[in-house]
Every structure is written in C-alpha cells, then in structure tokens.
Scaffold this motif. Sequence first.
Motif, short mmCIF file in Angstrom:
data_model
loop_
_atom_site.label_atom_id
_atom_site.label_comp_id
_atom_site.label_asym_id
_atom_site.label_seq_id
_atom_site.Cartn_x
_atom_site.Cartn_y
_atom_site.Cartn_z
N GLY A 115 0.82 -1.21 0.00
CA GLY A 115 0.00 0.00 0.00
C GLY A 115 0.85 1.26 0.00
N LEU A 116 1.93 1.24 0.77
CA LEU A 116 2.84 2.39 0.79
C LEU A 116 3.51 2.58 -0.58
N ARG A 117 3.89 1.48 -1.20
CA ARG A 117 4.49 1.58 -2.54
C ARG A 117 3.48 2.12 -3.56
N LEU A 118 2.23 1.71 -3.38
CA LEU A 118 1.17 2.19 -4.27
C LEU A 118 1.05 3.71 -4.18
N VAL A 119 1.09 4.24 -2.97
CA VAL A 119 0.99 5.69 -2.79
C VAL A 119 2.26 6.37 -3.28
N GLN A 120 3.41 5.73 -3.00
CA GLN A 120 4.69 6.32 -3.38
C GLN A 120 4.84 6.42 -4.90
N GLU A 121 4.35 5.42 -5.62
CA GLU A 121 4.59 5.34 -7.06
C GLU A 121 3.54 6.05 -7.91
N CYS A 122 2.40 6.42 -7.32
CA CYS A 122 1.35 7.03 -8.14
C CYS A 122 1.63 8.52 -8.35
N PRO A 123 1.05 9.11 -9.39
CA PRO A 123 1.23 10.55 -9.62
C PRO A 123 0.70 11.35 -8.43
N PRO A 124 1.32 12.49 -8.11
CA PRO A 124 0.90 13.28 -6.95
C PRO A 124 -0.59 13.61 -6.93
N GLY A 125 -1.15 13.87 -8.11
CA GLY A 125 -2.56 14.24 -8.15
C GLY A 125 -3.51 13.11 -7.79
N GLU A 126 -3.02 11.85 -7.80
CA GLU A 126 -3.88 10.70 -7.49
C GLU A 126 -3.71 10.20 -6.06
N ARG A 127 -2.75 10.76 -5.31
CA ARG A 127 -2.41 10.20 -4.00
C ARG A 127 -3.56 10.28 -3.00
N ALA A 128 -4.30 11.38 -3.03
CA ALA A 128 -5.40 11.53 -2.08
C ALA A 128 -6.45 10.44 -2.30
N ASP A 129 -6.79 10.18 -3.58
CA ASP A 129 -7.78 9.14 -3.88
C ASP A 129 -7.25 7.76 -3.52
N ARG A 130 -5.96 7.52 -3.78
CA ARG A 130 -5.38 6.22 -3.44
C ARG A 130 -5.41 6.00 -1.93
N LEU A 131 -5.09 7.03 -1.18
CA LEU A 131 -5.10 6.92 0.28
C LEU A 131 -6.49 6.59 0.79
N ARG A 132 -7.50 7.24 0.22
CA ARG A 132 -8.87 6.96 0.64
C ARG A 132 -9.26 5.52 0.33
N LEU A 133 -8.84 5.06 -0.84
CA LEU A 133 -9.18 3.70 -1.24
C LEU A 133 -8.54 2.66 -0.31
N ILE A 134 -7.23 2.73 -0.15
CA ILE A 134 -6.56 1.71 0.65
C ILE A 134 -6.86 1.87 2.13
N GLY A 135 -7.27 3.06 2.54
CA GLY A 135 -7.66 3.26 3.94
C GLY A 135 -8.99 2.63 4.29
N SER A 136 -9.75 2.21 3.27
CA SER A 136 -11.07 1.62 3.52
C SER A 136 -11.00 0.12 3.82
N VAL A 137 -9.82 -0.49 3.68
CA VAL A 137 -9.69 -1.92 3.93
C VAL A 137 -8.64 -2.16 5.00
N THR A 138 -8.79 -3.27 5.70
CA THR A 138 -7.84 -3.63 6.74
C THR A 138 -6.62 -4.31 6.14
N ALA A 139 -5.59 -4.48 6.93
CA ALA A 139 -4.39 -5.20 6.48
C ALA A 139 -4.06 -6.27 7.51
N PRO A 140 -4.06 -7.56 7.09
CA PRO A 140 -4.49 -8.05 5.78
C PRO A 140 -6.00 -7.87 5.62
N PRO A 141 -6.48 -7.79 4.38
CA PRO A 141 -7.88 -7.43 4.17
C PRO A 141 -8.86 -8.54 4.50
N SER A 142 -10.06 -8.11 4.85
CA SER A 142 -11.16 -9.05 5.10
C SER A 142 -12.02 -9.16 3.85
N THR A 143 -12.56 -10.35 3.61
CA THR A 143 -13.44 -10.56 2.45
C THR A 143 -14.91 -10.58 2.86
#
Length: 320
Positions: A115-143
Amino acid sequence: MFPSPDGLCGIGELAEHAGVTVKTVRFYSDRGLLPEARRSAGGHRRYGPDALDRLRLIRSLRGLGLPVAEIRRVLDEEDTAGERGGAGGVLRDAVAGQLSRLGSEIRALRWREAGLRLVQECPPGERADRLRLIGSVTAPPSTAALARFWHAWLPPRMPARSMTAFLEAAVPHPPDDPGPAQVLAFARLHTLVSRPCTGGERPQPEVHRAAGTRGSALLYAGLAEAYELASDRLRRGTAPYPGAELDGFVAAYACAYGTRDTAGFRRRLVGQLAGDPRIDRYWELVAEVVTPPGGRPEPTPGTAHDWLLAALTEQTAAAA
C-alpha cells in the motif's frame, strides 16, 4: 549446584549467570514463573540449582514472543512432566498459536508495504484518492464485504452447502504477498461491493426468480463444473467452441428452468443471458487481485461465463 554452603544463590548471582538484569529475575519471580527456594534471614531471595535452567527456558520462550500467561502454562506442564514423564502438548500448541499470529502480522506488514508503494509510485494528483481507497480496507484485508454482496445477490434460501461452494469460487483469497496493483484492485473491489445499490435491491438474473431452493442448488453446482472446465480452456488460450463445457452450462440452466436442453431452449437462453444484469467490473477486479505481478490473468467465473456464452452464441447462430 551453586558454590555456596547451602547450594543456593542470590538474585544477583543468578542474574549474572543467566546474563540478564536483576530487574528481569525479580519480574519473573514476582509473577510466579521463577519460584524462590527460600528467603535469607535478611529477607533476600535465594534460588535453587534448577533456577538457572528454568530462567533460561523462560528467556527462550519470551524470545519466541510467547506471552507470560502461555509461558506459565508451559512451565506448569514441564513441572507436571517431571513428575509423570512425557509432555510437550502445551508448548506445541503455544508455538502453533504464535506461528499463526506471526503469519497474520507478516501478511499485514506485506499489505501495508504494498500500500505504501502504491501511494509512493502514483502521480501526486492521485495520492489523495489512493489513500482513501486503501484506507477503507484492513491489512491483511477481510473478504466479509464480498461475501455479503453475494449473499444479497444469490437466490434466497439457497442451501448452505451450495452457497459455500459458490463463495469459494466467487470471493478471491487476498494474496499473502501482494503487489501494489493487487492492493489497489482489492480496495476498488471492496468499494464496489460496499457502495449502496441504486434503486434498492441488486438486479438479479431472471433464473433466480425461476429456480426454487432445489433449483438454485442444482443450477450453481452445474455452473461450477462448467466454469471449471471452461477455465482450463481459457488457460490454454482455446477459443470458445461447443463441447462438454457448453453442454454442462446449458444443462444447469435447463434444470433450473425445469425444461429440456433443446435447440429452441438454447436460442432462448442466449437472449435471456444477453439481457441479464452483468457485474463485469467485479470479475475484472477479481482477476487483478488473484494475478501475481507479471503473471498471466487467471480465469474467473466471470470470464468462464463469457467464454461459454460466446460458444453458445456462435452455436445458435450457426444453427440458424
């Protein structure tokens, strides 16, 4: 045996022999893990010759991450084993439990890293949306949210065994060591199944209304077999064609509708399936979740369904 007249040693000497601090020895003594042999006339703790081995065992168990409560149970078993002979069950269970906890922690760390790599590697303009997305699931995720989605979508009163079998195929198992793209796909999948449905209930295929409890069980059992066969063809890159896979697929629907598999039924089924509500986005994201970085996309029930429907469409068109 310690080199003292009574064969005992003080807390400082025991700590020195074990390579720990006096505070550590006192901590284990106060919690009943390291019993004293007696107290001196001045009230100082005195330990017997077996205290050093016991303290080393405690330190080893703590080094493995076992909590104090479990260490106490292991030591109690050791004491009992010394009297009766034979032991190890408590220690074996404690180690197994710790391994399970560590496995879960490691999976969580891997998901967080991806998840950290996902935020690190995405364009700056997409980081806020990526953070919201990955923040909605637990680690490890529940199904759990995915299972709830299918419970609402599948026919009511579907037998538990059939429901469980379908969920095994439809709900992806999150990978233990995901790549950033898999974390993003799972977060999007979680968002997809969690958002409210427009207009109330989820749209469902026509066959859900036609099949009763028994029909639903037969329908999904037959579809599971057909999807598995079609998945083998997909892995080989085989183009859709009429065969045993398609026959099983059509037979499942014919059984659910209470009719025979005829050329006329196959023509009607093409139209019915073409008009059914689709959840293509769900299956696209499932494929992304289960496909390792750099790997070939794995077949899903959704892609298998499309392969079978294409084979049925071509067959009926050729017959016409």
